[in-house]
Scaffold this motif. Structure first.
Motif, mmCIF file in Angstrom:
data_model
loop_
_atom_site.group_PDB
_atom_site.id
_atom_site.type_symbol
_atom_site.label_atom_id
_atom_site.label_comp_id
_atom_site.label_asym_id
_atom_site.label_seq_id
_atom_site.Cartn_x
_atom_site.Cartn_y
_atom_site.Cartn_z
ATOM 1 N N THR A 14 7.846 4.284 -6.498
ATOM 2 C CA THR A 14 7.213 3.057 -7.919
ATOM 3 C C THR A 14 7.816 3.259 -9.452
ATOM 4 O OG1 THR A 14 4.849 3.021 -6.323
ATOM 5 C CG2 THR A 14 4.633 2.338 -8.962
ATOM 6 N N ASP A 37 4.398 -2.774 -1.734
ATOM 7 C CA ASP A 37 3.749 -1.581 -0.870
ATOM 8 C C ASP A 37 1.911 -1.632 -1.232
ATOM 9 O OD1 ASP A 37 2.881 0.601 -0.305
ATOM 10 O OD2 ASP A 37 4.554 2.243 -1.786
ATOM 11 N N ASN A 41 0.284 0.489 -6.363
ATOM 12 C CA ASN A 41 0.089 0.945 -7.764
ATOM 13 C C ASN A 41 1.350 1.112 -9.109
ATOM 14 O OD1 ASN A 41 1.588 2.587 -6.792
ATOM 15 N ND2 ASN A 41 1.090 4.846 -6.975
ATOM 16 N N ASP A 140 8.874 -2.574 -4.915
ATOM 17 C CA ASP A 140 8.712 -1.819 -4.409
ATOM 18 C C ASP A 140 7.946 -1.826 -2.866
ATOM 19 O OD1 ASP A 140 7.636 0.893 -4.573
ATOM 20 O OD2 ASP A 140 5.750 0.713 -5.926
HETATM 21 MG MG MG Z 1 4.206 3.720 -4.968
#
Ligand code: MG
Ligand code: ATP
Length: 252
Positions: A14, A37, A41, A140
């Motif tokens: 990330t 993901d 985040n 991501d």
């Molecule tokens: Mg991550």
């Protein structure tokens, strides 16, 4: 350019996706960052306000039903395999500092591909974002990339696997690389992260023979301190930014 970033949990995916998005945007590119993901985040790392309030696409039950014809959680023998998705980015992408963001949420996992409406919509959407959009797209992703689907995989220009000095991270990288080849995603590169010494760098190079390394990001306590103090991560380490700039140069 369509990039996907994967690797073992906690290796720094990330952080790399966020910094690359920022550098591409600052260099004048139109950037769409996709959090694919399940432990999303990316919004928080990119500094989006109230990230906990963002609803992932996979949880938009009405949208999924409207587009696929099937209620999420139900199995049905027929649903639309090519749901309409082209208006979704305009409606649901968030934007901050020139970076657009979409949060996908959790895909259902199943043995040989799960035929559920959530996955049908997410796969169609990600494939659309990769193929039809004239932007830099950066995904991501978690380490499990098998549910990505062939059509989506084909649209990715490069898979970047993040590794940290450690056997488990290397084993995960080898597994991801095998999966990637199985689903038709052959263009793979590696980024070493959290590097503290020449020996750690050499550990990665010797344990991942034949892999192309795009760069080695140093370990910087400043990132950890910023995280603990709940300060923005992206500006806290000049050493890390410099190396991600080099990776950006290697990519373009
Ligand atoms: Mg991550
Ligand atoms: N180069 C680095 N130096 C020091 N700390 C780092 C570095 N890179 C990442 N970290 C820290 O490691 C942790 C994990 O980073 P990040 O969230 O980017 O990893 P991830 O691979 O996305 O994790 P997850 O699998 O949980 O999504 C964070 O707390 C981050 O601040």
């Amino acid at each position: 350019m369509k990039l996907a970033v994967s690797g073992k949990g906690g290796v720094g995916k990330t952080l790399l996706v966020s910094l690359l998005s920022k550098i591409f945007a600052e260099s004048g590119y139109s950037v769409l960052a996709i959090d694919a993901d399940p432990n999303a985040n990316l919004a928080a790392t990119l500094g989006f306000p109230e990230p906990e309030k963002i609803t992932p696409i996979s949880e938009m039950k009405e949208l999924i039903e409207e587009r696929t014809g099937v209620q999420p959680g139900k199995t049905a023998s027929f649903f639309k395999l090519n749901p309409k998705v082209d208006d979704i980015p305009e409606k649901y992408a968030l934007e901050r500092n020139g970076i657009k963001l979409m949060v996908m949420g959790r895909m259902k996992k199943g043995g040989s591909g799960c035929y559920c409406p959530e996955n049908a919509l997410l796969q169609a959407l990600v494939t659309h974002l990769l193929l039809a959009r004239n932007e830099v797209v950066i995904l991501d992703m978690e380490a499990g990339i098998e549910h990505l689907g062939r059509a989506t995989a084909k649209a990715v220009d490069k898979l970047i696997i993040v590794v940290e000095p450690g056997r488990r991270s290397v084993e995960t990288a080898l597994r991801i690389s095998k999966l990637a080849q199985d689903i038709g995603l052959p263009n793979i590169a590696v980024v070493g992260n959290k590097i503290r010494s020449q020996a750690e760098r050499e550990f990665l190079i010797s344990n991942l023979p034949g892999f192309k390394f795009l760069g080695f990001i140093p370990y910087d306590q400043a990132i950890v301190d910023a995280d603990l103090a709940n300060l923005p991560l992206l500006d806290s380490s000049q050493a890390i930014i410099n190396e991600v700039r080099n990776i950006f140069q290697a990519l373009i």
